[in-house]
Design an enzyme around this catalytic site. Structure first.
Site, short mmCIF file in Angstrom:
data_model
loop_
_atom_site.label_atom_id
_atom_site.label_comp_id
_atom_site.label_asym_id
_atom_site.label_seq_id
_atom_site.Cartn_x
_atom_site.Cartn_y
_atom_site.Cartn_z
N HIS A 194 2.42 -5.16 2.92
CA HIS A 194 3.11 -5.93 1.70
C HIS A 194 3.37 -7.24 2.21
O HIS A 194 4.29 -7.85 1.75
CB HIS A 194 4.37 -5.27 1.07
CG HIS A 194 4.01 -4.02 0.44
ND1 HIS A 194 3.22 -4.09 -0.45
CD2 HIS A 194 4.46 -2.76 0.50
CE1 HIS A 194 3.03 -2.70 -1.14
NE2 HIS A 194 3.92 -2.10 -0.48
N LEU A 215 -5.79 -2.63 -1.11
CA LEU A 215 -4.87 -3.41 -2.02
C LEU A 215 -3.97 -2.23 -2.59
O LEU A 215 -4.34 -1.01 -2.72
CB LEU A 215 -5.90 -3.96 -2.90
CG LEU A 215 -6.59 -5.17 -2.65
CD1 LEU A 215 -7.48 -5.61 -3.65
CD2 LEU A 215 -6.03 -6.45 -2.36
N ASP A 216 -2.80 -2.63 -2.73
CA ASP A 216 -1.86 -1.63 -3.08
C ASP A 216 -1.90 -1.49 -4.79
O ASP A 216 -2.61 -2.07 -5.30
CB ASP A 216 -0.39 -2.17 -2.93
CG ASP A 216 0.18 -3.40 -3.38
OD1 ASP A 216 -0.21 -3.70 -4.69
OD2 ASP A 216 1.05 -4.15 -2.85
N LEU A 217 -1.27 -0.42 -4.98
CA LEU A 217 -1.34 0.08 -6.45
C LEU A 217 -1.50 -1.20 -7.55
O LEU A 217 -2.05 -1.33 -8.64
CB LEU A 217 -0.19 0.96 -6.96
CG LEU A 217 -0.19 1.59 -8.13
CD1 LEU A 217 -1.37 2.49 -8.31
CD2 LEU A 217 1.22 2.43 -8.40
N SER A 228 -1.90 -4.48 -7.02
CA SER A 228 -2.85 -5.56 -6.70
C SER A 228 -4.08 -5.07 -7.30
O SER A 228 -4.67 -4.30 -7.59
CB SER A 228 -2.88 -5.97 -5.22
OG SER A 228 -1.38 -6.11 -4.88
#
Length: 236
Positions: free
Chosen positions: A188, A105-107, A109
């Site tokens: 993304h 999961l990105d920063l 999220s």
């Protein structure tokens, strides 16, 4: 991260530093046990979690570990990062250095994140061929409409990668909150799909991976080991 699988004779030859002929004799003398049973086949398949003993002395006793975390916003899905705190930093367990992340999961999220030392299990959950469904709750800046549902279901073409996304299920929860179900996880992807409508994503929270639901008892940053039932449900 791939599972370390191989043959028993090769493992013993390297581990005990003996030749294959001596390994055959060792097995004939019933001196080796794998997972509590006497080993007699030199080509028996083993992996990094096989419990192996020689003359009742343990040669290997690695344990498979499966962890669920409620990832908070602002923490990186990485094992090391010079600028940000990582999800590994949030774990208070001695074996954390041996774990890897199952589907990042990105920063910015949050939500369900899985960590393990079992490469075969993680590959089963992340391989595109398995088409494991991941569900997200998405909060948007602008209102949603039926047009979004149709566009997500049809798939979207991204010229940069020259790919068309698989059909995705979008359900409108409120005028600015949607639930999105995907069977892939391109870079993304959800943010870029909503970007087609010029509708910025304000919050992205993963609810589930396959049959595995984020435990509502876990506060952001907290984690726990999966139950035996959860491991069985998610094993391919």
């Amino acid at each position: 991260m791939q599972s370390k699988r191989g043959r028993l004779d090769r493992y013993l030859s390297v581990k005990v530093n003996i030749n294959r002929k001596d390994v055959r004799l060792m097995l004939a003398q019933q001196r080796v046990c794998v997972d509590g049973r006497v080993a007699i086949d030199i080509d028996q398949a083993i992996n990094e979690f096989s419990h192996i003993t020689l003359d009742d002395q343990i040669l290997q006793a690695n344990m498979a570990t499966y962890v669920m975390m409620n990832k908070p916003v602002g923490v990186v899905s990485a094992t090391k990062d010079e600028q940000h705190r990582t999800v590994i930093d949030l774990l208070d367990r001695p074996d954390r250095a041996g774990l890897h992340i199952v589907g990042r999961l990105d920063l910015n999220s949050s939500g369900l994140l899985l960590l393990t030392n079992d490469g075969r299990w993680s590959s089963g959950l992340t391989s595109p061929d398995k088409k494991v469904t991941k569900v997200y709750r998405v909060t948007l800046e602008n209102p949603l409409s039926q047009e979004y549902i149709e566009a997500f279901a049809a798939g979207m073409y991204f010229a940069y990668e020259d790919i068309t996304t698989r059909p995705a299920l979008l359900e409108i929860i409120t005028d600015k909150v949607a639930q999105v179900s995907l069977t892939e996880g391109r870079y993304h992807q959800i943010k870029r799909m909503f970007g087609r409508f010029r509708n910025p994503v304000l919050q992205l929270h993963r609810i589930s991976v396959g049959p595995l639901l984020l435990d509502p008892a876990l506060a952001p940053g907290e984690s726990r080991e999966l139950t035996a039932h959860e491991i069985t449900e998610t094993s391919c």
